[in-house]
Every structure is written in structure tokens, then in C-alpha cells.
Scaffold this motif. Structure first.
Motif, PDB file in Angstrom:
ATOM      1  N   PRO A  63      61.114  54.190  48.271  1.00  0.00           N
ATOM      2  CA  PRO A  63      60.778  52.775  48.737  1.00  0.00           C
ATOM      3  C   PRO A  63      59.809  52.761  49.711  1.00  0.00           C
ATOM      4  CG  PRO A  63      62.984  53.247  49.463  1.00  0.00           C
ATOM      5  CD  PRO A  63      62.664  54.335  48.533  1.00  0.00           C
ATOM      6  N   GLY A  64      59.150  51.660  49.666  1.00  0.00           N
ATOM      7  CA  GLY A  64      57.972  51.770  50.763  1.00  0.00           C
ATOM      8  C   GLY A  64      56.852  52.326  50.609  1.00  0.00           C
ATOM      9  N   SER A  65      56.569  52.792  49.196  1.00  0.00           N
ATOM     10  CA  SER A  65      55.519  53.566  49.056  1.00  0.00           C
ATOM     11  C   SER A  65      54.375  52.694  48.740  1.00  0.00           C
ATOM     12  CB  SER A  65      55.747  54.539  47.770  1.00  0.00           C
ATOM     13  OG  SER A  65      56.717  55.536  48.048  1.00  0.00           O
ATOM     14  N   SER A  66      52.957  53.264  48.991  1.00  0.00           N
ATOM     15  CA  SER A  66      51.859  52.781  48.745  1.00  0.00           C
ATOM     16  C   SER A  66      50.844  53.732  48.105  1.00  0.00           C
ATOM     17  CB  SER A  66      50.911  52.240  49.932  1.00  0.00           C
ATOM     18  OG  SER A  66      51.821  51.160  50.576  1.00  0.00           O
ATOM     19  N   TYR A  67      50.175  53.382  46.957  1.00  0.00           N
ATOM     20  CA  TYR A  67      49.221  54.284  46.357  1.00  0.00           C
ATOM     21  C   TYR A  67      47.756  53.648  46.261  1.00  0.00           C
ATOM     22  CZ  TYR A  67      53.350  56.741  44.349  1.00  0.00           C
ATOM     23  OH  TYR A  67      54.251  57.433  44.398  1.00  0.00           O
ATOM     24  N   ARG A  68      46.758  54.358  46.499  1.00  0.00           N
ATOM     25  CA  ARG A  68      45.400  53.669  46.542  1.00  0.00           C
ATOM     26  C   ARG A  68      44.700  54.531  45.385  1.00  0.00           C
ATOM     27  NH1 ARG A  68      42.566  50.874  49.859  1.00  0.00           N
ATOM     28  NH2 ARG A  68      44.096  50.966  51.444  1.00  0.00           N
ATOM     29  N   ALA A  69      43.720  53.653  44.865  1.00  0.00           N
ATOM     30  CA  ALA A  69      43.258  54.083  43.719  1.00  0.00           C
ATOM     31  C   ALA A  69      42.023  55.009  43.929  1.00  0.00           C
ATOM     32  CB  ALA A  69      42.547  52.979  42.615  1.00  0.00           C
TER      33      ALA A  69
END
Length: 573
Positions: free
Chosen positions: A503-509
Motif C-alpha cells: 500500500p501507498g505505492s505510486s507509479y509514474r509513466a
């Protein structure tokens, strides 16, 4: 896996692998044959997927070590669907229906019969029934490469597996009288083979067809046999031996390039590349008394250009559904050591018998074993989620950290490797997955312009496409993109990903656009508060003014602090 007659498939056997440690047994569906494997293919594929640990495994002393299947503690059931005449579609359907009823978690099917509409293909139909029960299906892509549009098993609910080599060679070097050496491979490696004269003949004898060498002067000579002519490589060696030849150099045809195979030849041999073969032939034509010997160097580990796409591995584009990129993945399929039902060395006092063979039939069970491990580790994942994990974590670089190459040592494209080469460890922790439920395929099938009866045949229930919101192929929530740009109009599609990481993950393209195409992704940042949370993004493809060829490729990666979730993109113009 040669193309079969209508309604028959190529030689194969079927493996259902669950996730414990017990042998269920074998069932026979092929008429007029025993339930035992008297040919070897099924034993080999089954042990590749789920073979137990065996110390001292080898063939003719080569590749010696401890062998194990990819999922060695898996529960194994085998279903025989072939006999000497081939593999009937009715037997394939019957076996897969029983495998489904038996409750397997993975079905591994190393068989294919060319491109066929999904509603008219037994494997596609039975595989759809399997995924409706949550069963993962892995199939071989076919051995009709390197020509394009040669795939089998193109349905999107199947994992379609192409073949590659590994960093292991069973090396045999052809050393010529001029001192030059050309590396090749063979499994049977006698010691201290002497030098001899080279025999080189007409086209008929160059293929070493049966009885083609009997009137030639090959007694005691090293005979050059060209690959092809409808004659198997081992059969060529038998002809050389029966005609009195001392050894054989098998040279590839141009299509097979640098893909060499280590096989159990009946006499000293070396299978060399097309380039090496042409050089050897040039030498024989340059001197009145050409000579050669074969230096047997045994098992060599560490080929830096591995994995390479095998020349035989079938290629896309996907004929039945061009908007779905196939193959999905590549895995080891060249010179695979695995169990064999009898000794190829005629040893009678052992139960530990192995052989080394090649084909996408060998690559498929590698991926089946990976799927079994993932199913065991993530029992709540759907077949599509497992496929996504395998594809989005695949490798596109070789051991030298360079792009994977094909049989000509040229950079491979996505129609050859799909998402890339499997990486089992990364697949166990993919970060994000693209999921597809069985009902999600109905709008896609209607979008293929199948009629109600055809879709119902696949779905195994009544379907009215007039009441379904049809989608085009790239709108399916697939982990890869195959875009066909017939006009200049932009194309926009959506994808939904599920966070299977922390949880709390972020992904950038991160976008690497194909040449001649601009790509816009919205949003460019995906943030997940919880595990199993969904997020949807849109992706728009537009033509640019840049002139390109028939297709170009790139990728879209979603990158977090500890994951790269990569989707290949191929655009056809």
C-alpha cells in the motif's frame, strides 16, 4: 509441431500441474495406443514443467548436474492425446475437459496446428473453458519460424510461448585443413576423432537424403550435409553412416541462421551456422584435397549473447487478431535436457534417462512451471493476472545488457519475443497487474465480428452480440499493445491496473514512443492507498509526420521506487 492434416494437431502431450507433491497418474485419450509415452515428447515436457530433483542428470555425459522441473513440487497429471497418426481435436477436447474436472491449476499444451479462427479451434475452445474455471493455459507458439504470421494458439486467453536458447552450448568445433575453426554443437561427443577428407556433392546428396550417398565416394570422409530437403538432421547422419562416412557437418539453411542444436547423432557430428557452413564450403572449393576434423569440447557455460530467439520459433503478427500482440513471451526452448522414457544410450541398468531436444514445445512447459509457482504463491490471482505478471516483468536485454537478438544476430522485435524473456523471480512481485475476467472477452469477440453462434461456441453459453457493447481489440485490458494505424485519426484506449504490491505505492509513466507515433498517457501518475486497489489510465496514439516502415515499436513503463511494469507497444502502419 509440424502443420498437421485438417482437424489434427501436431505431436504433443498435455500436462496439468497443480501445486502440491504427489503423482496423480496418466489417462489415455488417443485411440489405438497405450497410455504410456513411447515417443518421449510428453515425458520431456512434463518433467520440464514439474520434474522432481534428480542428481547426475545428463545425456551422453553432457550438461551433467542436478535436474529439476521449474515447479518440482507440483502435483502432476498427464493426459495422452496423440498416437502415431497425430493428435485429434476430439481427443484434445476430451483430455482438457477431464483436466478441468480433475481440478488442475495449470494446463500446459505443447501442440499447435497453425492459425485457426478461435471458434473453430479445439485448443482455443477448451482453453476458454479452462480460464472460466480459473485455470491457467500455456501453449507453444509453433516451430514455423522465422517466417512472419506463422503462429499457433493466438487467442488472448492463452499464454503463447516462443522459444529461445540459453547460455549453455554442447560444443563441437569443425577444424579445417587451413587451420580455421567453426563452433557448432552435438550431443554425442566421442574422444580423439581423427582428421579426414571432406566429401561435398550435388544438391540431392548435399541434403543427405536416404540412399543419396551410396554411389558417392564418402567412405571414411567428413560429409557436409545441408539442413533442409525434408530430411531430419539425425536421419541425415544415418545416411552418412550407412554410406560409410566417418563424420558429418550439418550446416544451417539461411533462415535458421546461427541457431544450432545439440542432438544425439549416430556418428561424430557438428551442427554449425549458415555463415560457418558457407565458409566451410568455400574452403572445400578452394583446394583439391580439403580436410577437416571435429573437436569435441563438451558442455560450455556462459554464452554472452543469450538468450537469442531460436530460428524455428514462430512469429507474429497475430493473424486471427492483429490487435493482440503474439507471442506473449519467450522462454528456453533450445537444447533442453529433460526426462526421457528410455535410454538414448542403450543403457539398461538405470531408471534415470534423459534427452536433449529443442522446440517451442520445450519453451511452453518452462512457462507452465512458472505459472504453477505463481499460482502457489498467489492463489487469488486469475489466469490473466498471472499472465500479466509474467509479461510485464520480462527481460528485453541479454546477458551482455544488450537488446535480445534473433537467429541472424539482429535485434529481435516484439513479433518475435512479445513482452520479452521470462524472469520468474520478478514475476512473483510485479507491482501492478492487468486483469481480465472471462466475461470481458465477450465484447472483444463480438468486436471481431463473430456472429452470435460463433461467440456462443467459445463462451459455452448463449450470447447476443446486439446486446453487448463491442470493443476493438486494443480495448481489451491486455498487458501489451498492438496498434494498427490505417488512418491519421488518433486512437485512444483505456487500461486498468491493480496494485498487488505494498500500500501507498505510486507509479509514474515512462514512455518510449514507437517511431512515427506520439503517445499521450493520462494521468501520468498512479497512486494507490491500498493493496488490490484499481487505477485506470488512458493512452492515445497519433501519427507524426515521420516516415517509417511497416511497423515500429516502443514501450510504456509504470515505474515506482521498486518496480518497473513494462508493456511492449508495436504499431503497424
Amino acid at each position: 509441431m509440424s502443420p498437421p492434416p485438417p482437424k489434427w494437431k501436431g505431436r504433443c502431450d498435455l500436462v496439468g500441474a497443480a501445486c502440491n507433491n504427489k503423482l496423480i497418474g496418466a489417462r489415455n485419450f488417443a485411440n489405438k495406443s497405450t497410455p504410456f509415452d513411447d515417443e518421449g515428447h510428453g515425458t520431456h515436457t512434463a518433467s520440464t514443467a514439474a520434474g522432481s530433483f534428480v542428481k547426475g542428470a545428463n545425456a551422453f555425459g553432457q550438461a551433467n548436474g542436478e535436474a529439476a522441473g521449474v515447479a518440482p513440487l507440483a502435483h502432476l497429471a498427464t493426459y495422452k492425446i496423440c498416437n502415431e497418426a497425430g493428435c485429434r481435436e476430439s481427443d484434445i477436447l476430451a483430455a482438457m475437459d477431464v483436466a478441468i474436472a480433475d481440478g488442475v491449476d495449470v494446463i500446459s499444451l505443447s501442440v499447435g496446428g497453425g492459425s485457426t479462427a478461435f471458434f473453430n479451434d479445439a485448443i482455443s475452445l477448451a482453453s476458454f473453458r479452462a480460464i472460466q474455471k480459473g485455470i491457467f493455459v500455456s501453449c507453444s507458439a509453433g516451430n514455423s519460424g522465422p517466417a512472419p504470421k506463422t503462429l499457433s494458439n493466438e487467442a488472448p486467453w492463452i499464454l503463447t510461448v516462443g522459444g529461445s536458447n540459453s547460455d549453455r552450448s554442447i560444443m563441437a568445433t569443425a577444424k579445417l585443413g587451413n587451420g580455421k575453426e567453426y563452433d557448432g554443437e552435438t550431443l554425442f561427443q566421442p574422444k580423439d576423432f581423427p582428421a579426414g577428407a571432406i566429401a561435398n556433392g550435388s544438391q540431392e546428396s548435399a541434403w543427405c537424403k536416404p540412399r543419396s550417398l551410396r554411389n558417392g565416394n564418402v567412405q571414411g570422409k567428413v560429409v557436409i550435409c545441408e539442413r533442409g530437403g525434408g530430411i531430419g538432421r539425425i536421419e541425415k547422419g544415418k545416411e552418412v553412416k550407412e554410406a560409410g562416412g566417418a563424420a558429418m557437418i550439418v550446416m544451417n539453411d539461411e533462415d535458421s541462421g546461427f541457431t544450432s542444436l545439440a542432438e544425439a547423432h549416430v556418428l561424430p557430428a557438428a551442427h554449425v551456422s549458415y555463415t560457418a557452413g558457407m565458409s566451410i564450403k568455400a574452403y572445400t572449393n578452394s583446394t583439391p584435397s580439403p580436410t577437416a576434423t571435429i573437436l569435441f569440447k563438451g558442455t560450455i557455460i556462459g554464452k554472452k549473447s543469450a538468450p537469442e530467439v531460436a530460428g524455428f520459433s514462430s512469429r507474429g503478427p497475430n493473424v486471427q487478431s492483429p490487435g493482440i500482440l503474439k507471442p506473449d513471451i519467450i522462454g528456453p526452448g533450445v537444447n533442453i535436457l529433460a526426462a526421457w522414457p528410455f535410454s538414448i544410450e542403450n543403457i539398461t541398468n538405470t531408471k534415470s534417462t534423459f534427452n536433449m531436444i529443442s522446440g517451442t514445445s520445450m519453451a511452453c512447459p518452462h512457462l507452465s512451471g512458472v505459472a504453477a509457482l505463481l499460482k502457489s504463491s498467489h492463489p487469488d490471482w486469475s489466469p490473466a493476472a498471472i499472465k500479466s505478471a509474467i509479461m510485464t516483468t520480462a527481460e528485453i536485454l541479454n546477458r551482455e545488457n544488450k537488446p535480445i537478438v534473433d537467429e541472424k544476430l539482429l535485434q529481435a522485435n516484439a513479433f518475435m519475443i512479445g513482452a520479452g524473456h521470462v524472469n520468474p523471480s520478478k514475476a512473483n512481485d510485479p507491482g501492478l497487474v492487468y486483469d481480465i475476467q472471462p466475461n470481458d472477452y465477450i465484447p472483444y469477440l463480438c468486436g471481431l465480428n463473430y456472429d452470435d453462434k460463433q461467440v456462443a461456441t467459445i463462451a459455452n453459453r448463449d450470447v447476443q452480440c446486439s446486446k453487448v457493447k463491442r470493443i476493438t481489440e486494443p480495448q481489451l485490458n491486455y498487458p501489451s499493445f498492438s496498434i494498427i494505424m490505417k488512418t491519421d485519426a488518433p486512437q485512444t484506449y483505456t487500461r486498468t491496473v491493480i496494485n498487488v504490491g505494498k500500500p501507498g505505492s505510486s507509479y509514474r509513466a515512462q514512455i518510449l514512443p514507437p517511431a512515427g507515433v506520439s503517445i499521450i498517457v493520462k494521468p501520468t501518475l498512479l497512486t494507490f492507498r491500498n493493496t488490490n486497489e484499481n487505477a485506470t489510465y488512458s493512452i492515445t496514439f497519433s501519427k507524426t509526420n515521420r516516415t517509417v516502415g511497416e511497423f515500429s515499436e516502443g514501450n510504456l513503463s509504470w515505474i515506482s521506487t521498486d518496480h518497473v511494469v513494462r508493456s511492449p507497444i508495436i504499431v503497424s502502419f
